[in-house]
Design an enzyme around this catalytic site. Structure first.
Site, PDB file in Angstrom:
ATOM      1  N   LYS A 194     -84.314  39.643 -71.594  1.00 25.34           N
ATOM      2  CA  LYS A 194     -84.028  39.663 -70.166  1.00 25.34           C
ATOM      3  C   LYS A 194     -82.913  38.683 -69.828  1.00 25.34           C
ATOM      4  O   LYS A 194     -82.923  37.528 -70.265  1.00 25.34           O
ATOM      5  CB  LYS A 194     -85.283  39.312 -69.370  1.00 25.34           C
ATOM      6  CG  LYS A 194     -85.132  39.434 -67.863  1.00 25.34           C
ATOM      7  CD  LYS A 194     -86.443  39.122 -67.151  1.00 25.34           C
ATOM      8  CE  LYS A 194     -86.319  39.320 -65.651  1.00 25.34           C
ATOM      9  NZ  LYS A 194     -87.601  39.014 -64.953  1.00 25.34           N
ATOM     10  N   CYS A 196     -78.297  45.376 -57.874  1.00 23.73           N
ATOM     11  CA  CYS A 196     -79.014  45.382 -59.147  1.00 23.73           C
ATOM     12  C   CYS A 196     -79.290  46.810 -59.625  1.00 23.73           C
ATOM     13  O   CYS A 196     -78.362  47.538 -59.908  1.00 23.73           O
ATOM     14  CB  CYS A 196     -80.293  44.545 -59.032  1.00 23.73           C
ATOM     15  SG  CYS A 196     -80.921  44.005 -60.662  1.00 23.73           S
ATOM     16  N   ARG A 247     -94.895  34.286 -61.866  1.00 23.36           N
ATOM     17  CA  ARG A 247     -95.621  35.559 -61.832  1.00 23.36           C
ATOM     18  C   ARG A 247     -95.715  36.151 -63.232  1.00 23.36           C
ATOM     19  O   ARG A 247     -96.794  36.561 -63.680  1.00 23.36           O
ATOM     20  CB  ARG A 247     -94.916  36.532 -60.887  1.00 23.36           C
ATOM     21  CG  ARG A 247     -95.551  37.924 -60.801  1.00 23.36           C
ATOM     22  CD  ARG A 247     -94.532  38.913 -60.282  1.00 23.36           C
ATOM     23  NE  ARG A 247     -93.413  39.091 -61.215  1.00 23.36           N
ATOM     24  CZ  ARG A 247     -92.242  39.615 -60.883  1.00 23.36           C
ATOM     25  NH1 ARG A 247     -91.996  39.977 -59.649  1.00 23.36           N
ATOM     26  NH2 ARG A 247     -91.292  39.753 -61.815  1.00 23.36           N
ATOM     27  N   GLU A 250     -78.374  37.400 -52.929  1.00 23.19           N
ATOM     28  CA  GLU A 250     -79.233  37.321 -51.740  1.00 23.19           C
ATOM     29  C   GLU A 250     -80.492  36.491 -51.971  1.00 23.19           C
ATOM     30  O   GLU A 250     -81.202  36.149 -51.013  1.00 23.19           O
ATOM     31  CB  GLU A 250     -79.625  38.731 -51.279  1.00 23.19           C
ATOM     32  CG  GLU A 250     -80.785  39.387 -51.999  1.00 23.19           C
ATOM     33  CD  GLU A 250     -80.433  39.951 -53.370  1.00 23.19           C
ATOM     34  OE1 GLU A 250     -81.330  40.557 -54.008  1.00 23.19           O
ATOM     35  OE2 GLU A 250     -79.272  39.804 -53.813  1.00 23.19           O
ATOM     36  N   SER A 266     -81.405  38.630 -62.839  1.00 21.29           N
ATOM     37  CA  SER A 266     -82.763  38.960 -63.251  1.00 21.29           C
ATOM     38  C   SER A 266     -82.824  40.459 -63.553  1.00 21.29           C
ATOM     39  O   SER A 266     -83.105  41.269 -62.674  1.00 21.29           O
ATOM     40  CB  SER A 266     -83.768  38.591 -62.144  1.00 21.29           C
ATOM     41  OG  SER A 266     -85.076  38.951 -62.528  1.00 21.29           O
ATOM     42  N   HIS A 313     -78.100  38.956 -57.951  1.00 21.76           N
ATOM     43  CA  HIS A 313     -78.882  38.736 -56.734  1.00 21.76           C
ATOM     44  C   HIS A 313     -78.397  37.529 -55.931  1.00 21.76           C
ATOM     45  O   HIS A 313     -79.127  36.543 -55.773  1.00 21.76           O
ATOM     46  CB  HIS A 313     -80.351  38.553 -57.097  1.00 21.76           C
ATOM     47  CG  HIS A 313     -81.023  39.788 -57.585  1.00 21.76           C
ATOM     48  ND1 HIS A 313     -81.431  40.797 -56.743  1.00 21.76           N
ATOM     49  CD2 HIS A 313     -81.340  40.183 -58.846  1.00 21.76           C
ATOM     50  CE1 HIS A 313     -81.994  41.762 -57.450  1.00 21.76           C
ATOM     51  NE2 HIS A 313     -81.940  41.432 -58.723  1.00 21.76           N
TER      52      HIS A 313
END
Length: 312
Positions: A163, A142, A249, A237, A192, A235
């Site tokens: 985003k 990233c 969040r 992972e 993200s 991502h």
């Protein structure tokens, strides 16, 4: 073969519960074998979650792995207990004389800043240069992937109007690449980020190859052989709940925060999402580890002595 991590690292309990083969430190020293040394420079806020995610993937290979957790020397993590950092992490200044078969640099929540305005940019630049002489192969993730391409090749990052957030399809553009061995023609990846690197900015003659690319989110994975690096902009992972945790969040501070796309069933945030990228994550990390094993010097002290590949 198992992965060797500290006996009391919190990730150990989670990985053992998942059936990942973990080796105790006292047993590892008795084996007459050189494990692959993998370093993890963890820049993510929730370091314990990231440790677990990376250890899960590198520990799933049939090779013995020794994972070393590394931190920026003069930067204090805000979201991880000081005791955890002191117990399990080594500052880069403490390991810079050592050599690693592989080195992973994670993303960081600093995309809104120019690279030069990031508090630890100067040290990260030194670390990136150090990977060229003390690391056999590097994997950046990233923001770190964007940072590496800016540092080595002058490729800029660009702000997005919104985003890029969710699960997005990426086409496999290089099925013959050893890093994509066993991959399907289409690959789902968690995304993200607020910025992107664009294909048109990649300079000619550097040997940089686009491996995965999405119609909606652009570059997903790039091979950079001149720097012995693999750059992943998304991502793979991530855990099943990682995007959801980010969403809830952010929702607390931004009630109009849009849902991550293609993630919650029927766009219902009360439903548990399905993990549709796990197999690709294991394939990518397994292929990366295998390529390291096939090409790294037997003598760890010889790592970095092979000149960088000349291209162009």
């Amino acid at each position: 073969m198992p992965i060797k991590i500290p006996d009391d690292l919190p990730a150990r309990r989670q990985l053992e519960a998942e059936g990942v083969n973990i080796m105790r430190e006292r047993d590892a020293v008795r084996q007459d074998i050189r494990p692959l040394r993998i370093g993890l420079l963890n820049l993510m806020p929730n370091k314990i979650s990231t440790e677990t995610q990376i250890a899960r993937l590198v520990g799933a290979t049939p090779l013995q792995i020794e994972l070393t957790l590394v931190r920026i020397t003069n930067y204090v993590a805000r979201n991880t207990p000081v005791t955890h950092m002191a117990s399990f992490y080594r500052a880069w200044e403490q390991v810079r004389a050592e050599r690693f078969d592989g080195f992973i640099i994670t993303g960081a929540p600093v995309e809104h800043l120019a690279f030069e305005d990031v508090q630890y940019w100067d040290e990260l630049r030194h670390i990136l240069d150090w990977t060229q002489s003390h690391v056999h192969h590097c994997l950046t993730i990233c923001w770190a992937a964007q940072a590496a391409l800016w540092h080595f090749h002058g490729i800029p990052k660009h702000d997005l109007s919104a985003k890029a957030f969710g699960i997005f399809n990426h086409g496999n553009l290089a099925p013959a690449s050893p890093y994509l061995r066993g991959f399907s023609d289409d690959v789902l990846m968690p995304v993200s980020r607020w910025t992107e690197v664009r294909r048109d900015d990649i300079p000619q003659g550097r040997g940089i190859n686009v491996l995965l690319e999405g119609e909606e989110t652009g570059l997903g994975l790039v091979d950079d052989p001149s720097c012995r690096s693999l750059h992943m902009f998304n991502h793979l992972e991530y855990d099943t709940n990682s995007l959801g945790d980010e969403y809830f969040r952010d929702l607390a501070n931004a009630p109009s925060m849009p849902l991550p796309r293609n993630y919650f069933p029927d766009d219902d945030s009360s439903c548990r999402p399905a993990n549709r990228w796990r197999s690709a994550a294991h394939l990518l990390f397994g292929n990366w580890i295998n390529e390291i094993y096939q090409t790294t010097p037997f003598n760890v002290n010889d790592i970095g002595m092979i000149p960088r590949q000349l291209v162009g």
